[in-house]
Design an enzyme around this catalytic site. Structure first.
Site, PDB file in Angstrom:
ATOM      1  N   LEU A 154     -10.371   8.032   2.555  1.00 22.76           N
ATOM      2  CA  LEU A 154     -11.196   7.366   1.528  1.00 22.76           C
ATOM      3  C   LEU A 154     -10.749   7.895   0.162  1.00 22.76           C
ATOM      4  O   LEU A 154     -11.529   8.432  -0.614  1.00 22.76           O
ATOM      5  CB  LEU A 154     -12.687   7.628   1.769  1.00 22.76           C
ATOM      6  CG  LEU A 154     -13.643   6.722   0.979  1.00 22.76           C
ATOM      7  CD1 LEU A 154     -13.594   5.285   1.475  1.00 22.76           C
ATOM      8  CD2 LEU A 154     -15.085   7.237   1.068  1.00 22.76           C
ATOM      9  N   GLY A 155      -9.448   7.719  -0.086  1.00 20.52           N
ATOM     10  CA  GLY A 155      -8.885   8.129  -1.377  1.00 20.52           C
ATOM     11  C   GLY A 155      -8.863   6.937  -2.312  1.00 20.52           C
ATOM     12  O   GLY A 155      -9.730   6.070  -2.259  1.00 20.52           O
ATOM     13  N   ARG A 156      -7.829   6.878  -3.160  1.00 22.48           N
ATOM     14  CA  ARG A 156      -7.740   5.795  -4.155  1.00 22.48           C
ATOM     15  C   ARG A 156      -7.781   4.423  -3.478  1.00 22.48           C
ATOM     16  O   ARG A 156      -8.537   3.536  -3.891  1.00 22.48           O
ATOM     17  CB  ARG A 156      -6.427   5.938  -4.951  1.00 22.48           C
ATOM     18  CG  ARG A 156      -6.407   7.127  -5.894  1.00 22.48           C
ATOM     19  CD  ARG A 156      -5.007   7.325  -6.440  1.00 22.48           C
ATOM     20  NE  ARG A 156      -4.101   7.752  -5.392  1.00 22.48           N
ATOM     21  CZ  ARG A 156      -3.495   8.941  -5.339  1.00 22.48           C
ATOM     22  NH1 ARG A 156      -3.653   9.811  -6.310  1.00 22.48           N
ATOM     23  NH2 ARG A 156      -2.704   9.258  -4.334  1.00 22.48           N
ATOM     24  N   ILE A 157      -6.977   4.216  -2.442  1.00 22.97           N
ATOM     25  CA  ILE A 157      -6.916   2.898  -1.793  1.00 22.97           C
ATOM     26  C   ILE A 157      -8.084   2.721  -0.826  1.00 22.97           C
ATOM     27  O   ILE A 157      -8.713   1.658  -0.783  1.00 22.97           O
ATOM     28  CB  ILE A 157      -5.566   2.706  -1.071  1.00 22.97           C
ATOM     29  CG1 ILE A 157      -4.405   2.830  -2.062  1.00 22.97           C
ATOM     30  CG2 ILE A 157      -5.523   1.347  -0.362  1.00 22.97           C
ATOM     31  CD1 ILE A 157      -3.022   2.895  -1.422  1.00 22.97           C
ATOM     32  N   ARG A 210     -10.967  15.116   5.317  1.00 20.68           N
ATOM     33  CA  ARG A 210     -11.233  16.556   5.475  1.00 20.68           C
ATOM     34  C   ARG A 210     -12.347  16.989   4.541  1.00 20.68           C
ATOM     35  O   ARG A 210     -13.138  17.867   4.864  1.00 20.68           O
ATOM     36  CB  ARG A 210      -9.950  17.360   5.197  1.00 20.68           C
ATOM     37  CG  ARG A 210      -8.879  17.136   6.259  1.00 20.68           C
ATOM     38  CD  ARG A 210      -7.546  17.599   5.789  1.00 20.68           C
ATOM     39  NE  ARG A 210      -7.147  16.892   4.568  1.00 20.68           N
ATOM     40  CZ  ARG A 210      -6.034  17.111   3.890  1.00 20.68           C
ATOM     41  NH1 ARG A 210      -5.194  18.038   4.308  1.00 20.68           N
ATOM     42  NH2 ARG A 210      -5.747  16.423   2.804  1.00 20.68           N
ATOM     43  N   ARG A 228       0.452   4.895   7.182  1.00 20.92           N
ATOM     44  CA  ARG A 228       1.823   5.150   7.624  1.00 20.92           C
ATOM     45  C   ARG A 228       1.888   5.092   9.142  1.00 20.92           C
ATOM     46  O   ARG A 228       0.974   5.590   9.828  1.00 20.92           O
ATOM     47  CB  ARG A 228       2.298   6.542   7.157  1.00 20.92           C
ATOM     48  CG  ARG A 228       2.698   6.624   5.686  1.00 20.92           C
ATOM     49  CD  ARG A 228       4.036   5.931   5.430  1.00 20.92           C
ATOM     50  NE  ARG A 228       4.490   6.086   4.061  1.00 20.92           N
ATOM     51  CZ  ARG A 228       4.266   5.219   3.063  1.00 20.92           C
ATOM     52  NH1 ARG A 228       3.568   4.124   3.288  1.00 20.92           N
ATOM     53  NH2 ARG A 228       4.746   5.438   1.854  1.00 20.92           N
ATOM     54  N   ASP A 288       0.583  -2.995   9.378  1.00 19.19           N
ATOM     55  CA  ASP A 288       1.527  -3.256   8.276  1.00 19.19           C
ATOM     56  C   ASP A 288       2.632  -2.215   8.268  1.00 19.19           C
ATOM     57  O   ASP A 288       3.651  -2.406   7.608  1.00 19.19           O
ATOM     58  CB  ASP A 288       0.771  -3.221   6.938  1.00 19.19           C
ATOM     59  CG  ASP A 288       1.668  -3.528   5.737  1.00 19.19           C
ATOM     60  OD1 ASP A 288       2.369  -4.567   5.783  1.00 19.19           O
ATOM     61  OD2 ASP A 288       1.689  -2.741   4.778  1.00 19.19           O
ATOM     62  N   GLU A 329      10.305   2.248  10.955  1.00 17.95           N
ATOM     63  CA  GLU A 329      10.595   0.973  10.273  1.00 17.95           C
ATOM     64  C   GLU A 329      12.087   0.820   9.988  1.00 17.95           C
ATOM     65  O   GLU A 329      12.730   1.803   9.614  1.00 17.95           O
ATOM     66  CB  GLU A 329       9.800   0.920   8.956  1.00 17.95           C
ATOM     67  CG  GLU A 329       8.310   0.864   9.226  1.00 17.95           C
ATOM     68  CD  GLU A 329       7.465   0.940   7.940  1.00 17.95           C
ATOM     69  OE1 GLU A 329       8.032   0.931   6.843  1.00 17.95           O
ATOM     70  OE2 GLU A 329       6.234   0.998   8.079  1.00 17.95           O
ATOM     71  N   HIS A 351       5.440  -4.308   6.382  1.00 19.24           N
ATOM     72  CA  HIS A 351       5.155  -3.343   5.305  1.00 19.24           C
ATOM     73  C   HIS A 351       5.093  -4.050   3.939  1.00 19.24           C
ATOM     74  O   HIS A 351       5.881  -3.761   3.037  1.00 19.24           O
ATOM     75  CB  HIS A 351       6.212  -2.222   5.298  1.00 19.24           C
ATOM     76  CG  HIS A 351       5.765  -0.987   4.572  1.00 19.24           C
ATOM     77  ND1 HIS A 351       6.139   0.287   4.945  1.00 19.24           N
ATOM     78  CD2 HIS A 351       4.977  -0.817   3.468  1.00 19.24           C
ATOM     79  CE1 HIS A 351       5.611   1.177   4.110  1.00 19.24           C
ATOM     80  NE2 HIS A 351       4.900   0.524   3.200  1.00 19.24           N
TER      81      HIS A 351
END
Ligand code: NAP
Ligand code: 8YV
Length: 319
Positions: free
Chosen positions: A153-156, A176, A233, A257, A262, A280
């Protein structure tokens, strides 16, 4: 080359707008993919900066004795050894925030595609089957009444959560560190989150700690109504366990995605009807990639003109 411009190395491919911006301000040496460090000792000695699309391992950094700064195209910088760089006082920058909205929008699209099987429905229509065979099959799954767990639950992640609110789903998360600026329920472990929710969205970085943490146990906890979405990722996923879980009904569906190796996908993945897969593309619009390209260039210009960067990674911000 006799001019006095600062020399920047571009090892391999880079977004054309970033390359154009770099060439306007610097002397750029671009090397071929697969031969990224094939440079003379003289060239290596004069390289002060690098602009890269997430690839600068310690072995490459150590070949550039005068290197000061690495500017990464992408917010995720798992392909750049930022710890090693910090140990040599080389600053690493990345492209946070400018892609939050695009990636969050794509995540919602991928979630709906996965749950409602919209790409399969469109393929059915395009194949002329609507006329020949009648209506497309009802989707076994729905977004209604789902409980979504965000891993990250960071920036994105926060932008994804905000976009989920109008869908009236319940939202929990695992990180965390609990955030004290949100009302979503924090769950103290990934396994507990997977047990509580029926939809898991991964938007965490690839680090040694997150390597293959979405494993057989987590997928079993998510359960037979479970939907797994990955926009973080591929390295966070045990893909063999995921394919088995999708084949055997351990979980219901997945929308992906990003992948472990990859552009290679795990064998058999695309044969599964309960998978929606993208190459991606979460940030891959012209406007967003242009913003990322500009930030790559601006970080280098700021460093060489003013001795500071705009968006350092945490390893470069410490001490
Ligand atoms: P960010 O702001 O740094 O957020 C990362 C989140 O992950 C934080 O909430 C962090 O919380 C959590 N996290 C980190 N390590 C964790 C762990 N071991 N266990 C649980 N949670 C952990 O990063 P961002 O800007 O949102 O970007 C996130 C990642 O998305 C990037 O690193 C990149 O890999 C990926 N990404 C993918 C695409 C795409 O095209 N698909 C595009 C952009 C980004 P705590 O530190 O509190 O644990
Ligand atoms: C890009 C990404 O696809 O920012 C990231 O971490 O994964 C994407 O926005 C990638 O970085 C392009 O190299």
């Amino acid at each position: 080359m006799t001019d006095s411009k600062t020399t920047i190395l571009v090892p391999g491919r880079l977004h054309p707008r970033a390359l154009e911006g770099l060439k306007a301000a610097f002397h750029v040496i671009q090397t071929e993919p697969g031969a990224e460090m094939e440079l003379s000792a003289e060239d290596k000695a004069k390289i002060l900066g690098v602009a890269t699309a997430n690839r600068m391992p310690a072995e490459w950094i150590s070949q550039l004795p005068a290197l000061q700064v690495i500017s990464n195209f992408g917010v995720g910088y798992d392909g750049v050894d930022a710890g090693f760089a910090a140990g040599r006082s080389v600053i690493v920058t990345h492209t946070p925030d400018v892609l939050n909205d695009e990636v969050a929008d794509t995540t919602i699209g991928l979630l709906i595609n996965t749950v409602r099987r919209l790409p399969a429905a469109e393929a059915y229509l395009r194949a002329g089957k609507w006329q020949k065979e009648g209506p497309f099959a009802l989707s076994p799954l729905s977004l209604k009444n789902r409980h979504v767990g965000l891993l990250g639950l960071g920036r994105i992640g926060l932008e994804i959560a905000r976009r989920l609110e109008p869908f009236k789903v319940k939202i929990s998360y695992h990180t965390r560190n609990r955030r004290d600026d949100v009302a979503y329920t924090h769950v103290s472990s990934l396994i507990a989150l997977a047990e509580q929710v029926d939809t898991l969205i991964s938007i965490i970085p690839a680090t040694p700690e997150t390597h293959k943490i979405i494993n057989e146990e987590v997928l079993a906890a998510l359960g037979p109504n479970g939907v797994f979405i990955n926009v973080g990722r591929g390295a966070s996923v045990d893909e063999a366990a995921l394919v088995t879980a999708l084949k055997t009904g351990v979980i219901a569906a997945a929308g992906l995605d990003v992948f472990y190796d990859e552009p290679n996908l795990p064998e058999g993945l695309l044969d599964l009807p309960n998978v929606s897969a993208l190459p991606h593309v979460a940030s891959a619009s012209v406007p967003t990639r242009n913003d990322m390209a500009d930030l790559v260039v601006d970080n280098l210009i700021q460093w060489f003109e003013q001795g500071k960067v705009l968006t350092p990674v945490p390893e470069s911000s410490r001490g």
